[in-house]
Enzyme design. Structure first.
Site, PDB file in Angstrom:
ATOM      1  N   ASP A   1      22.561   1.044 -25.134  1.00  0.00           N
ATOM      2  CA  ASP A   1      21.449   1.912 -25.701  1.00  0.00           C
ATOM      3  C   ASP A   1      20.506   2.107 -24.543  1.00  0.00           C
ATOM      4  O   ASP A   1      19.906   3.391 -25.099  1.00  0.00           O
ATOM      5  CB  ASP A   1      20.862   0.813 -26.853  1.00  0.00           C
ATOM      6  CG  ASP A   1      20.026   1.662 -27.763  1.00  0.00           C
ATOM      7  OD1 ASP A   1      20.235   2.852 -27.993  1.00  0.00           O
ATOM      8  OD2 ASP A   1      19.008   1.089 -28.177  1.00  0.00           O
ATOM      9  N   ASP A   2      20.221   1.376 -23.825  1.00  0.00           N
ATOM     10  CA  ASP A   2      19.044   1.711 -22.956  1.00  0.00           C
ATOM     11  C   ASP A   2      19.570   2.854 -21.929  1.00  0.00           C
ATOM     12  O   ASP A   2      18.740   3.752 -21.738  1.00  0.00           O
ATOM     13  CB  ASP A   2      18.484   0.540 -22.266  1.00  0.00           C
ATOM     14  CG  ASP A   2      17.972  -0.463 -23.210  1.00  0.00           C
ATOM     15  OD1 ASP A   2      17.146   0.038 -23.704  1.00  0.00           O
ATOM     16  OD2 ASP A   2      18.510  -1.528 -23.421  1.00  0.00           O
TER      17      ASP A   2
ATOM     18  N   ASN B   1      13.025   8.368 -28.806  1.00  0.00           N
ATOM     19  CA  ASN B   1      13.325   6.945 -28.969  1.00  0.00           C
ATOM     20  C   ASN B   1      15.011   6.813 -29.334  1.00  0.00           C
ATOM     21  O   ASN B   1      15.225   7.613 -30.205  1.00  0.00           O
ATOM     22  CB  ASN B   1      12.581   6.289 -30.012  1.00  0.00           C
ATOM     23  CG  ASN B   1      12.988   4.675 -29.670  1.00  0.00           C
ATOM     24  OD1 ASN B   1      13.862   4.215 -30.206  1.00  0.00           O
ATOM     25  ND2 ASN B   1      11.870   3.762 -29.491  1.00  0.00           N
TER      26      ASN B   1
ATOM     27  N   TYR C   1      10.372  -2.336 -35.706  1.00  0.00           N
ATOM     28  CA  TYR C   1      11.047  -1.874 -34.415  1.00  0.00           C
ATOM     29  C   TYR C   1       9.755  -1.643 -33.651  1.00  0.00           C
ATOM     30  O   TYR C   1       8.533  -2.192 -33.779  1.00  0.00           O
ATOM     31  CB  TYR C   1      11.628  -0.545 -34.734  1.00  0.00           C
ATOM     32  CG  TYR C   1      12.353   0.141 -33.749  1.00  0.00           C
ATOM     33  CD1 TYR C   1      13.303  -0.567 -33.268  1.00  0.00           C
ATOM     34  CD2 TYR C   1      12.299   1.382 -33.063  1.00  0.00           C
ATOM     35  CE1 TYR C   1      14.387  -0.168 -32.436  1.00  0.00           C
ATOM     36  CE2 TYR C   1      13.006   1.881 -32.406  1.00  0.00           C
ATOM     37  CZ  TYR C   1      14.159   1.200 -31.870  1.00  0.00           C
ATOM     38  OH  TYR C   1      14.787   1.576 -30.921  1.00  0.00           O
TER      39      TYR C   1
ATOM     40  N   ARG D   1      14.876  -8.143 -19.951  1.00  0.00           N
ATOM     41  CA  ARG D   1      14.103  -6.871 -19.980  1.00  0.00           C
ATOM     42  C   ARG D   1      13.930  -6.524 -21.314  1.00  0.00           C
ATOM     43  O   ARG D   1      14.237  -5.253 -21.817  1.00  0.00           O
ATOM     44  CB  ARG D   1      14.778  -5.867 -19.074  1.00  0.00           C
ATOM     45  CG  ARG D   1      13.750  -4.794 -18.583  1.00  0.00           C
ATOM     46  CD  ARG D   1      14.227  -3.131 -18.792  1.00  0.00           C
ATOM     47  NE  ARG D   1      14.026  -3.165 -20.358  1.00  0.00           N
ATOM     48  CZ  ARG D   1      14.923  -2.411 -21.003  1.00  0.00           C
ATOM     49  NH1 ARG D   1      15.533  -1.767 -20.443  1.00  0.00           N
ATOM     50  NH2 ARG D   1      14.291  -2.190 -22.601  1.00  0.00           N
TER      51      ARG D   1
ATOM     52  N   ASN E   1       8.180   1.372 -23.629  1.00  0.00           N
ATOM     53  CA  ASN E   1       7.984   0.670 -24.863  1.00  0.00           C
ATOM     54  C   ASN E   1       7.195  -0.653 -24.689  1.00  0.00           C
ATOM     55  O   ASN E   1       7.908  -1.311 -23.659  1.00  0.00           O
ATOM     56  CB  ASN E   1       8.988   0.600 -25.744  1.00  0.00           C
ATOM     57  CG  ASN E   1       9.576   1.961 -26.371  1.00  0.00           C
ATOM     58  OD1 ASN E   1       8.915   2.780 -26.823  1.00  0.00           O
ATOM     59  ND2 ASN E   1      10.728   2.150 -26.254  1.00  0.00           N
TER      60      ASN E   1
ATOM     61  N   LYS F   1      17.099  -3.830 -34.132  1.00  0.00           N
ATOM     62  CA  LYS F   1      18.167  -2.848 -33.798  1.00  0.00           C
ATOM     63  C   LYS F   1      18.972  -2.719 -34.976  1.00  0.00           C
ATOM     64  O   LYS F   1      19.437  -1.687 -35.487  1.00  0.00           O
ATOM     65  CB  LYS F   1      18.714  -3.068 -32.513  1.00  0.00           C
ATOM     66  CG  LYS F   1      17.982  -2.991 -31.393  1.00  0.00           C
ATOM     67  CD  LYS F   1      17.899  -1.383 -30.906  1.00  0.00           C
ATOM     68  CE  LYS F   1      16.835  -1.144 -29.709  1.00  0.00           C
ATOM     69  NZ  LYS F   1      16.487   0.119 -29.278  1.00  0.00           N
TER      70      LYS F   1
ATOM     71  N   GLU G   1      21.720  -4.397 -24.878  1.00  0.00           N
ATOM     72  CA  GLU G   1      20.450  -4.227 -25.282  1.00  0.00           C
ATOM     73  C   GLU G   1      19.327  -4.926 -24.303  1.00  0.00           C
ATOM     74  O   GLU G   1      19.690  -6.033 -24.188  1.00  0.00           O
ATOM     75  CB  GLU G   1      20.124  -4.313 -26.717  1.00  0.00           C
ATOM     76  CG  GLU G   1      18.746  -3.482 -27.292  1.00  0.00           C
ATOM     77  CD  GLU G   1      18.756  -2.117 -27.302  1.00  0.00           C
ATOM     78  OE1 GLU G   1      19.668  -1.511 -27.892  1.00  0.00           O
ATOM     79  OE2 GLU G   1      17.897  -1.604 -26.543  1.00  0.00           O
ATOM     80  N   ASP G   2      18.592  -4.361 -23.712  1.00  0.00           N
ATOM     81  CA  ASP G   2      17.560  -4.882 -23.140  1.00  0.00           C
ATOM     82  C   ASP G   2      18.111  -5.825 -22.058  1.00  0.00           C
ATOM     83  O   ASP G   2      17.087  -7.256 -21.801  1.00  0.00           O
ATOM     84  CB  ASP G   2      16.231  -5.264 -24.028  1.00  0.00           C
ATOM     85  CG  ASP G   2      15.718  -4.083 -24.550  1.00  0.00           C
ATOM     86  OD1 ASP G   2      16.222  -2.936 -24.454  1.00  0.00           O
ATOM     87  OD2 ASP G   2      14.739  -4.251 -25.406  1.00  0.00           O
TER      88      ASP G   2
HETATM   89  O1  LIG Z   1      13.633  -0.597 -28.547  1.00  0.00           O
HETATM   90  C1  LIG Z   1      13.160   0.755 -28.312  1.00  0.00           C
HETATM   91  O2  LIG Z   1      12.085   1.046 -29.236  1.00  0.00           O
HETATM   92  C2  LIG Z   1      13.758   1.511 -27.107  1.00  0.00           C
HETATM   93  C3  LIG Z   1      14.355   0.854 -26.181  1.00  0.00           C
HETATM   94  O3  LIG Z   1      15.675   0.468 -26.346  1.00  0.00           O
HETATM   95  C4  LIG Z   1      13.716   0.289 -25.199  1.00  0.00           C
HETATM   96  O4  LIG Z   1      12.562   0.363 -24.891  1.00  0.00           O
HETATM   97  O5  LIG Z   1      14.417  -0.750 -24.568  1.00  0.00           O
HETATM   98 MG   LIG Z   2      16.293  -1.296 -25.620  1.00  0.00          MG
END
Ligand SMILES: O=C([O-])CC(=O)C(=O)O
Ligand SMILES: [Mg+2]
Length: 576
Positions: free
Chosen positions: A290-291, A476, A124, A177, A432, A195, A267-268
């Site tokens: 999640d973000d 986190n 991670y 992103r 991060n 994840k 995610e992202d």
């Molecule tokens: O993945 C991680 O550590 C936390 C998160 O969702 C991000 O920074 O986008």
């Molecule tokens: Mg993320």
């Protein structure tokens, strides 16, 4: 007492009884076809390496295919940890762990669960970030589904190519992103893979029920476009209608193929798409960002825990967010909602306790016209200020929260400004991986003379200052999403409601002990995460039943016990 045994194994039926099997309850002959002989050793789901017993070797045509010695899973674990520790570079550890996952899935998860603190930074953040940057170069075997614009009109067909049929959790990215590293295109795949490894290790969702997906609509990352090892389609990002039509085909195909109860975790994604997708699909699908939402629940929990040493209620404090994107505005929304719950402060009033800084400076009402929709609720009356230190002096926040994706932006002067009028400045550097962290733990403690309450998105080691040891917490979303997802899956929830996020946040907060607080910690140790996840899952499921979006009936009497009974266990099964 409701019957819980029928649903053991991550909440869905454990069709082949694999998760019911234990040392004394052996499984096989399988009612599904499992390879034997040489192919069994090549099947990561059933392979046990040298742990196959002599009887098993005879029964499954393995005699002679392994060295003669039988060793236990524990000893294989010890050997692997020794090997891993011999690698200097975290990326080599990552590659080695991913190879283990391809070879012996249960051993991989056993390692991860038993050595959580040591291995999380590899699988991670921060190492997964580096792995994504170099995904093309270190590519070995594909994991997950790659859905590119070339598959337009055929997404359902692509889904049908995936070997597993009962999927419970999908983590999907479009790579725009990735953490705070920006657009990594198709190479963002490392994130859904990572994840979902956590979904299993921390939340106990069965690995076979997890599906990582990357949607490849191109990349605007020039470096990758010119990299001969790049794994994605070589074009700039599709946007507008092409993008939204493609995502719509995807979301429609998901529901058609897996039904209502599959969780899609976004995610992202880049800010604009993240908010739009969440808003568009929340009414019709089981979606979770999640973000925006996971990060919000984790941070809110930390803020509430911090009140124990800061004093007062949330509404007594002033929050300054540095970075007005998904994480920042997501946290702020949930924070305002919680202030409403705690103090019955109208949401409009609580919003005034929360300030934002974006790339143009303080978010103020005179900028309203040009602000993106998700920033508008946070534009308050104030003269424009651009410099962060001046903003801190003007707004006088008690908490400074970094959600900018930009490393080293909390300089000595910034932190000192916070320390100049706060007895215990609350500093969160959430971006991060570690390279993008707004400041380090050491900086936060040193520059505040040990007065800061600090936590960060990526892990930092404890810091010694003036003879005292400080334990930075890891704020986190990994604390939340595995348990949150388990709660949805085990209750058969079909929609996510904000109240369920608060339920998750409260459950996490409830696991912070007096002892943690005394050490200045606002999060429990991550090594307890499976227990914590069970509590989060139970609280989320309870809320889902209360709201009426849970479909698994009757409601189990003891939801914590039920959650625990649903969790995947990585011990080797004994084969008949
Ligand atoms: O993945 C991680 O550590 C936390 C998160 O969702 C991000 O920074 O986008
Ligand atoms: Mg993320």
């Amino acid at each position: 007492m409701a019957d819980t045994t029928s649903a053991v194994g991550g909440g869905v039926q454990d069709v082949y009884g694999e998760d019911c099997a234990t040392e004394d309850q052996i499984i096989t002959p399988w009612t599904l076809s499992v390879a034997s002989g040489y192919n069994l050793l090549r099947d990561p789901r059933y392979n046990k390496g040298m742990a196959f017993t002599h009887e098993e070797r005879d029964a499954h045509y393995l005699r002679g295919l392994l060295p003669p010695v039988v060793i236990s899973q524990q000893l294989q674990e010890k050997r692997l940890m020794q090997n891993l520790r011999s690698f200097e570079a975290p990326l080599h550890k990552y590659i080695s762990l991913m190879e283990l996952l391809d070879r012996d899935e249960k051993l991989f998860f056993k390692l991860l669960i038993d050595n959580m603190e040591e291995l999380l930074p590899i699988v991670y953040t921060p190492t997964v970030g580096e792995a994504c940057q170099r995904y093309g170069s270190i590519f070995r075997r594909p994991r997950g589904l790659f859905i590119s614009l070339n598959d337009k009109g055929k997404i359902l067909e692509v889904l049908k190519n995936w070997p597993e049929k009962s999927i419970q959790v999908i983590v999907v990215t479009d790579g725009e992103r990735i953490l705070g590293l920006g657009d990594l295109g198709c190479q963002g795949m490392g994130i859904p893979v990572g994840k979902l490894a956590l979904y299993t290790a921390l939340g106990g969702v069965r690995p076979s029920a997890c599906l990582p997906i990357t949607i490849d609509v191109g990349t605007n990352n020039e470096k990758l476009l010119n990299d001969e090892f790049y794994i994605g389609i070589r074009q700039r990002r599709a946007t507008g209608k092409v993008y939204s039509d493609f995502l719509h085909e995807f979301m429609t195909a998901i529901k058609q193929n897996y039904g209502e109860k599959v969780l899609v975790q976004f995610e992202d994604f880049a800010n604009h798409n993240a908010f739009e997708l969440l808003e568009k699909y929340s009414p019709t699908h089981l979606v979770f960002n999640d973000d925006v939402q996971g990060t919000a629940a984790v941070v809110l929990s930390g803020l509430v825990a911090a009140l124990k040493s800061l004093g007062g209620t949330l509404a007594d404090h002033t929050f300054l967010f540095f970075g007005a994107g998904e994480a920042g505005t997501g946290i702020a929304e949930l924070l305002a909602l919680e202030m409403y719950h705690q103090a019955k402060l109208p949401v409009d009033e609580s919003r005034k306790k929360i300030w934002f800084v974006d790339s143009k400076g303080l978010v103020v009402s005179s900028r309203m016209e040009s602000l993106q929709a998700f920033k508008k609720p946070w534009a308050h009356d104030h003269e424009p200020v651009t410099n962060l230190i001046d903003i801190i002096k003007a707004v006088k926040p008690t908490a400074l929260i970094g959600t900018s994706g930009q490393g080293k932006t909390f300089t000595k002067e910034v932190i000192e400004a916070m320390a100049s009028f706060n007895k215990k400045p609350l500093i969160m550097a959430l971006s991060n991986p570690t390279t993008q962290s707004e400041c380090t733990a050491e900086e936060a403690y040193y520059w505040t003379e040990g007065r800061a309450i600090f936590s960060s998105g990526s892990p930092f080691n404890p810091v010694e200052y003036n003879g005292k040891v400080f334990f930075p917490g890891q704020a986190n979303n990994a604390y939340i999403f595995p348990g949150f997802g388990l709660g949805l899956v085990m209750s058969g929830a079909i929609r996510v409601h904000k109240e369920m996020l608060l339920a998750a946040s409260e459950a996490l907060g409830g696991t912070v002990t007096q002892e943690d607080c005394q050490k200045g910690m606002i999060y429990p140790p991550i090594s307890n995460i499976r227990k914590i996840s069970a509590h989060i899952a139970a609280n989320v499921a309870a809320k889902a039943y209360e709201i009426g979006v849970a479909t698994r009936l009757p409601q189990p009497e003891n939801l914590v016990k039920f959650a625990e009974s649903c969790m995947y266990n990585p011990n080797y099964r004994n084969y008949r």
